[in-house]
Design a protein around this motif. Sequence first.
Motif, PDB file in Angstrom:
ATOM      1  N   TRP A  35       0.854  -1.176   0.000  1.00  0.00           N
ATOM      2  CA  TRP A  35       0.000   0.000   0.000  1.00  0.00           C
ATOM      3  C   TRP A  35       0.893   1.230   0.000  1.00  0.00           C
ATOM      4  N   SER A  36       0.606   2.169  -0.884  1.00  0.00           N
ATOM      5  CA  SER A  36       1.416   3.385  -0.900  1.00  0.00           C
ATOM      6  C   SER A  36       0.576   4.542  -0.379  1.00  0.00           C
ATOM      7  N   PRO A  37       1.219   5.449   0.342  1.00  0.00           N
ATOM      8  CA  PRO A  37       0.461   6.567   0.932  1.00  0.00           C
ATOM      9  C   PRO A  37      -0.238   7.423  -0.131  1.00  0.00           C
ATOM     10  N   ASP A  38       0.192   7.280  -1.394  1.00  0.00           N
ATOM     11  CA  ASP A  38      -0.435   8.078  -2.462  1.00  0.00           C
ATOM     12  C   ASP A  38      -1.806   7.566  -2.867  1.00  0.00           C
ATOM     13  N   GLU A  39      -2.031   6.267  -2.637  1.00  0.00           N
ATOM     14  CA  GLU A  39      -3.304   5.736  -3.124  1.00  0.00           C
ATOM     15  C   GLU A  39      -4.378   5.819  -2.050  1.00  0.00           C
ATOM     16  N   HIS A  40      -5.621   5.834  -2.514  1.00  0.00           N
ATOM     17  CA  HIS A  40      -6.722   5.886  -1.553  1.00  0.00           C
ATOM     18  C   HIS A  40      -7.580   4.636  -1.689  1.00  0.00           C
ATOM     19  N   PHE A  41      -8.323   4.348  -0.620  1.00  0.00           N
ATOM     20  CA  PHE A  41      -9.020   3.066  -0.524  1.00  0.00           C
ATOM     21  C   PHE A  41     -10.504   3.148  -0.853  1.00  0.00           C
ATOM     22  N   TYR A  42     -10.985   4.322  -1.129  1.00  0.00           N
ATOM     23  CA  TYR A  42     -12.418   4.447  -1.424  1.00  0.00           C
ATOM     24  C   TYR A  42     -12.562   5.561  -2.463  1.00  0.00           C
ATOM     25  N   PRO A  43     -13.452   5.379  -3.450  1.00  0.00           N
ATOM     26  CA  PRO A  43     -13.535   6.377  -4.524  1.00  0.00           C
ATOM     27  C   PRO A  43     -13.945   7.764  -4.009  1.00  0.00           C
ATOM     28  N   LEU A  67     -11.316   8.816   3.517  1.00  0.00           N
ATOM     29  CA  LEU A  67     -11.644   7.765   2.540  1.00  0.00           C
ATOM     30  C   LEU A  67     -11.470   6.376   3.143  1.00  0.00           C
ATOM     31  N   LEU A  68     -10.492   6.234   4.010  1.00  0.00           N
ATOM     32  CA  LEU A  68     -10.278   4.933   4.656  1.00  0.00           C
ATOM     33  C   LEU A  68     -11.471   4.578   5.555  1.00  0.00           C
ATOM     34  N   GLN A  69     -11.930   5.539   6.344  1.00  0.00           N
ATOM     35  CA  GLN A  69     -13.099   5.278   7.204  1.00  0.00           C
ATOM     36  C   GLN A  69     -14.348   5.028   6.355  1.00  0.00           C
ATOM     37  N   SER A  70     -14.431   5.691   5.214  1.00  0.00           N
ATOM     38  CA  SER A  70     -15.573   5.472   4.318  1.00  0.00           C
ATOM     39  C   SER A  70     -15.543   4.049   3.770  1.00  0.00           C
ATOM     40  N   LEU A  71     -14.340   3.563   3.486  1.00  0.00           N
ATOM     41  CA  LEU A  71     -14.196   2.170   3.035  1.00  0.00           C
ATOM     42  C   LEU A  71     -14.693   1.210   4.120  1.00  0.00           C
ATOM     43  N   TYR A  72     -14.270   1.450   5.367  1.00  0.00           N
ATOM     44  CA  TYR A  72     -14.678   0.557   6.456  1.00  0.00           C
ATOM     45  C   TYR A  72     -16.205   0.486   6.558  1.00  0.00           C
ATOM     46  N   GLU A 129     -10.123  -6.382   7.245  1.00  0.00           N
ATOM     47  CA  GLU A 129      -9.083  -6.800   8.189  1.00  0.00           C
ATOM     48  C   GLU A 129      -7.686  -6.620   7.573  1.00  0.00           C
ATOM     49  N   GLN A 130      -7.562  -6.929   6.290  1.00  0.00           N
ATOM     50  CA  GLN A 130      -6.263  -6.745   5.623  1.00  0.00           C
ATOM     51  C   GLN A 130      -5.873  -5.274   5.609  1.00  0.00           C
ATOM     52  N   VAL A 131      -6.843  -4.412   5.301  1.00  0.00           N
ATOM     53  CA  VAL A 131      -6.557  -2.969   5.243  1.00  0.00           C
ATOM     54  C   VAL A 131      -6.202  -2.454   6.641  1.00  0.00           C
ATOM     55  N   ARG A 132      -6.966  -2.912   7.626  1.00  0.00           N
ATOM     56  CA  ARG A 132      -6.731  -2.467   9.000  1.00  0.00           C
ATOM     57  C   ARG A 132      -5.310  -2.838   9.453  1.00  0.00           C
ATOM     58  N   ARG A 133      -4.909  -4.072   9.128  1.00  0.00           N
ATOM     59  CA  ARG A 133      -3.577  -4.528   9.549  1.00  0.00           C
ATOM     60  C   ARG A 133      -2.466  -3.765   8.838  1.00  0.00           C
ATOM     61  N   LEU A 134      -2.670  -3.546   7.528  1.00  0.00           N
ATOM     62  CA  LEU A 134      -1.627  -2.895   6.735  1.00  0.00           C
ATOM     63  C   LEU A 134      -1.481  -1.403   7.049  1.00  0.00           C
ATOM     64  N   THR A 135      -2.598  -0.725   7.253  1.00  0.00           N
ATOM     65  CA  THR A 135      -2.539   0.721   7.512  1.00  0.00           C
ATOM     66  C   THR A 135      -2.362   1.024   8.992  1.00  0.00           C
ATOM     67  N   GLY A 136      -2.731   0.077   9.849  1.00  0.00           N
ATOM     68  CA  GLY A 136      -2.670   0.319  11.287  1.00  0.00           C
ATOM     69  C   GLY A 136      -3.793   1.233  11.777  1.00  0.00           C
ATOM     70  N   VAL A 137      -4.748   1.527  10.901  1.00  0.00           N
ATOM     71  CA  VAL A 137      -5.865   2.408  11.296  1.00  0.00           C
ATOM     72  C   VAL A 137      -7.104   1.559  11.588  1.00  0.00           C
ATOM     73  N   ASP A 138      -7.641   1.689  12.802  1.00  0.00           N
ATOM     74  CA  ASP A 138      -8.860   0.957  13.158  1.00  0.00           C
ATOM     75  C   ASP A 138     -10.099   1.701  12.677  1.00  0.00           C
ATOM     76  N   PRO A 139     -11.179   0.955  12.400  1.00  0.00           N
ATOM     77  CA  PRO A 139     -12.422   1.652  12.040  1.00  0.00           C
ATOM     78  C   PRO A 139     -12.991   2.406  13.248  1.00  0.00           C
ATOM     79  N   LEU A 140     -13.647   3.520  12.972  1.00  0.00           N
ATOM     80  CA  LEU A 140     -14.427   4.191  14.022  1.00  0.00           C
ATOM     81  C   LEU A 140     -15.591   3.261  14.364  1.00  0.00           C
TER      82      LEU A 140
END
Length: 319
Positions: A35-43, A67-72, A129-140
């Motif tokens: 995962w690169s910090p340049d890319e986003h996880f939700y349109p 966008l990450l929280q929106s994905l979750y 779960e994969q995104v959470r582990r890789l980014t280290g960001v938990d869902p709200l």
Amino acid sequence: MGINVDTPPASSRRQAHWEKSSSIRSRPRRVLRGWSPDEHFYPIARQPIALHALVTAKGHDARQRVLLQSLYKFLNDIAFVETRVVNEVALAIANDRLPWPFPADLRADVLTVLIDEGYHAYVAIDFMEQVRRLTGVDPLTLPPTLAIEQAIANALVKLPAELHPALRTIAVCIAENSVTKELIDVHREEGLNETFHAVNSDHMVDEVRHCLIFADVLRHLWSVLTTDQRRAIGVILPDFLGDYLNLSLQKQFDMKILATIGLSAAEIETVIAATHLEQDLATYRNVNPIVDKVVTFLRNCGVLDDQVIRATFAEKQLI
Ligand SMILES: [Fe+2]
Ligand SMILES: [Fe+2]
């Protein structure tokens, strides 16, 4: 007597199609390798708050977090709707537990839906779960319910108990014929994570098949209801639709997201006012084609054949 081998029945054609193209049969597990910090996880195109000037002013990282929280939430909603709403109805049809019998071939088709939806829930949670582990960001804290669950609950109190299974079934038929549009709308976007795109495309392939199956379910159910039963349900469908497409849960979650990127209460209010317009269904129809899509679906399944029901839809400016 004899079986015409040249034209297999619709259901066996669907079975062959499912065996060949369903995501559980034909797609690999989607693994998020990097995962690169340049890319986003939700349109960005599906999350208007990410484009608001007060959010962009907070910088690139803040927008990525939005966008990450929106994905979750998106993934959690999928896991919920599949297991708690769609499969509840699919199970009842497949096991012939509704007060109205369904043809065996349609029940067999619905069994493939049960498998698909269970798998979609699994894929959504797996990816989350994969995104959470890789980014280290938990869902709200995610919403404990869905707009469709609220819409069903609101509709059920307007109907006698014997029509509750019919309403639940029709709600799922509507949901299954509007979800595809949502997924197709997720176009390839510059910088959008590729694994998200793959997960979404896999899901879309299955939902195109579900659309057709649930159109048959609705046509069949509608054909076995009496005129009075049809009217009792038909006249409350416009309000059901309004509740189903209501974005208040999304709005509440968006407010929560905005608070985490450091916006003040006044700023949050400004962003929400600009992105969540208060509008009734007739107005919403002008900006979101999903309303007309559902109305066309209902018309194609015979729901608008009845003049009393048609009049209610006309009164609500839906036709
Ligand atoms: Fe699904
Ligand atoms: Fe589905």
